[in-house]
Design a protein around this motif. Structure first.
Motif, short mmCIF file in Angstrom:
data_model
loop_
_atom_site.label_atom_id
_atom_site.label_comp_id
_atom_site.label_asym_id
_atom_site.label_seq_id
_atom_site.Cartn_x
_atom_site.Cartn_y
_atom_site.Cartn_z
N HIS A 215 10.84 -29.50 -40.06
CA HIS A 215 11.11 -28.75 -38.83
C HIS A 215 10.72 -27.28 -38.96
N ALA A 216 10.87 -26.75 -40.16
CA ALA A 216 10.44 -25.37 -40.39
C ALA A 216 8.93 -25.25 -40.22
N LYS A 217 8.22 -26.24 -40.73
CA LYS A 217 6.76 -26.22 -40.59
C LYS A 217 6.36 -26.28 -39.11
N THR A 218 7.04 -27.15 -38.37
CA THR A 218 6.74 -27.28 -36.94
C THR A 218 6.96 -25.95 -36.22
N ALA A 219 8.07 -25.27 -36.54
CA ALA A 219 8.34 -23.97 -35.90
C ALA A 219 7.26 -22.96 -36.26
N CYS A 220 6.88 -22.93 -37.52
CA CYS A 220 5.87 -21.96 -37.97
C CYS A 220 4.53 -22.23 -37.29
N GLU A 221 4.23 -23.50 -37.06
CA GLU A 221 2.98 -23.83 -36.35
C GLU A 221 2.99 -23.28 -34.93
N GLN A 222 4.20 -23.15 -34.37
CA GLN A 222 4.33 -22.58 -33.02
C GLN A 222 4.52 -21.06 -33.08
N ASN A 223 4.50 -20.49 -34.29
CA ASN A 223 4.71 -19.05 -34.50
C ASN A 223 6.05 -18.57 -33.96
#
Ligand SMILES: NC(=O)c1ccc[n+]([C@@H]2O[C@H](COP(=O)([O-])OP(=O)(O)OC[C@H]3O[C@@H](n4cnc5c(N)ncnc54)[C@H](O)[C@@H]3O)[C@@H](O)[C@H]2O)c1
Ligand SMILES: [Zn+2]
Length: 364
Positions: A215-223
């Motif tokens: 989920h952290a990766k997903t958030a980072c992909e959305q900046n």
């Protein structure tokens, strides 16, 4: 038994934390040399000038790209000529390590502002020194941890996601290396055994990655910053830093150091090489297959390397791989903190098997 744990003096994290830079730095000094990663110099110069104005005088200098003795000398000379009383490092692990080594030589306080959550370098009392060409040279163990670590999670969320994932690779090693040091009663980075606090923090680091990594990766992909991203940034930066330093390092980092012998891996980040070092270590140390499966699944889910080809080593010969295994088994390496027999041959066997397992799982 005497145990020892070490910590940074102050850890500040959150969205827009950069706005506190002047206030936080003014606790430590009045005139700072700020060493900034060259890729982000233009982006960070105005931010640093704005958020230190009226609180701390700053001199900004670009980092040259490698944490080597010549680079450290360059910053020592600038700091001396400007008569600063504080060193600040702004960037990734290499800029950070350079700032820490510079401050140490000058006996000045140091503040660290990571701009990516790619390693557990920010909090540690350690600089990893390389040759100017980027070959691992030595660990410079410092007498104290940074005086301040300030992490702005909005900045981390704006950076390419590959760095956050790489940081998860570095943090993934923390629990397994600490666990083996605990079993072996091996020394941590202070040269003494770690206390239970360190092992608990290392385990929390691992649990946090498994629970929130995707989920952290997903958030980072959305900046964007979410609670999961906040947790993983803290795991990559603080928990992993405390866990490795006071828990101890073992095979995964030694295998990373071995990979630096193979030029093909140079374009891969520290945490990416460490992640494959973890997979290799789990096989080397005869972990239960459920643990091996869980760690492979995690690496696949977040996009960490699970085959040698993922590290640029497609079709590498056994002879060349053996060079990396030999380097991992150099005298004094942390691989000897493993509670099992270690030889370059056993490391090579584990490397080949980790690679084959990564490939096998892709074919399922
Ligand atoms: N001292 C320690 O305890 C410790 C622990 C782990 C790793 N390390 C060291 O850290 C180093 C690896 O660190 P790293 O992987 O961060 O590498 P790095 O410092 O080279 O940074 C990686 C890249 O990120 C770029 N970058 C930095 N901030 C950015 C941003 N906001 N946006 C876009 N790009 C940005 C840099 O220009 C660089 O190209 C190695 O030298 C390793 O040995 C030290
Ligand atoms: Zn590391």
């Amino acid at each position: 038994m005497i145990t020892t744990a070490i910590f940074p003096s102050r850890y500040v994290q959150g969205s827009n934390a950069i706005k506190l830079l002047g206030e936080e730095l003014s606790r430590l000094g009045r005139k700072a040399l700020v060493i900034i990663d060259p890729v982000i110099f233009g982006q960070f110069q105005p931010l640093i000038e704005e958020f230190t104005a009226g609180k701390v005088e700053v001199y900004l200098q670009g980092f040259g790209g490698e944490c080597c003795d010549g680079e450290i000398d360059k910053h020592i000379s600038t700091a001396t000529s400007y008569q600063v009383d504080l060193i600040v490092g702004v960037g990734g692990g290499k800029t950070i390590d350079t700032a820490k080594a510079t401050a140490h030589q000058l006996k000045l306080p140091v503040a660290i502002v990571p701009t990516i959550a790619s390693t557990d370098a920010p909090c540690s009392a350690l600089s990893v020194i390389y040759t100017p060409e980027g070959l691992w040279e030595r660990y410079l163990v410092l007498p104290r941890n940074p005086d301040l670590v300030l992490v702005d999670t909005s900045i981390i969320a704006q950076a390419p996601v590959r760095f956050l994932v790489s940081g998860m690779g570095d943090a993934l090693a923390t629990w397994f290396e600490a666990e083996d040091c605990q079993i072996k009663r091996a020394k941590n980075m202070t040269g003494r055994m770690g206390p239970i606090t360190a092992f608990s923090l290392a385990h929390l680091c691992y649990e946090t990655l498994l629970e929130y990594g995707v989920h952290a990766k997903t958030a980072c992909e959305q900046n964007v910053v979410t609670p999961a991203l906040e947790r993983v940034v803290e795991a990559n930066t603080l928990l992993s830093g405390l866990g490795f330093e006071s828990g101890g390092l073992a095979a995964a980092h030694a295998i990373h150091n071995g990979f630096t012998m193979l030029a093909e891996t140079k374009k891969f980040w520290h945490g990416e090489k460490v992640a494959f070092g973890v997979l290799t270590m789990l096989i080397l140390t005869d972990r239960p297959s459920a643990v091996i499966d869980r760690v492979f699944s995690f690496c696949e889910a977040v996009g960490l390397p699970t085959t040698l080809a993922d590290l640029g080593l497609e079709g590498v010969s056994r002879d060349r791989l053996f060079l990396a295994a030999q380097q991992a088994c150099s005298a004094g390496e942390t691989i000897y903190n493993e509670p099992c027999e270690i030889t370059p041959e056993s490391v090579l066997a584990a490397l080949c098997t980790a690679d084959a397992e990564g490939k096998r799982r892709r074919q399922l």
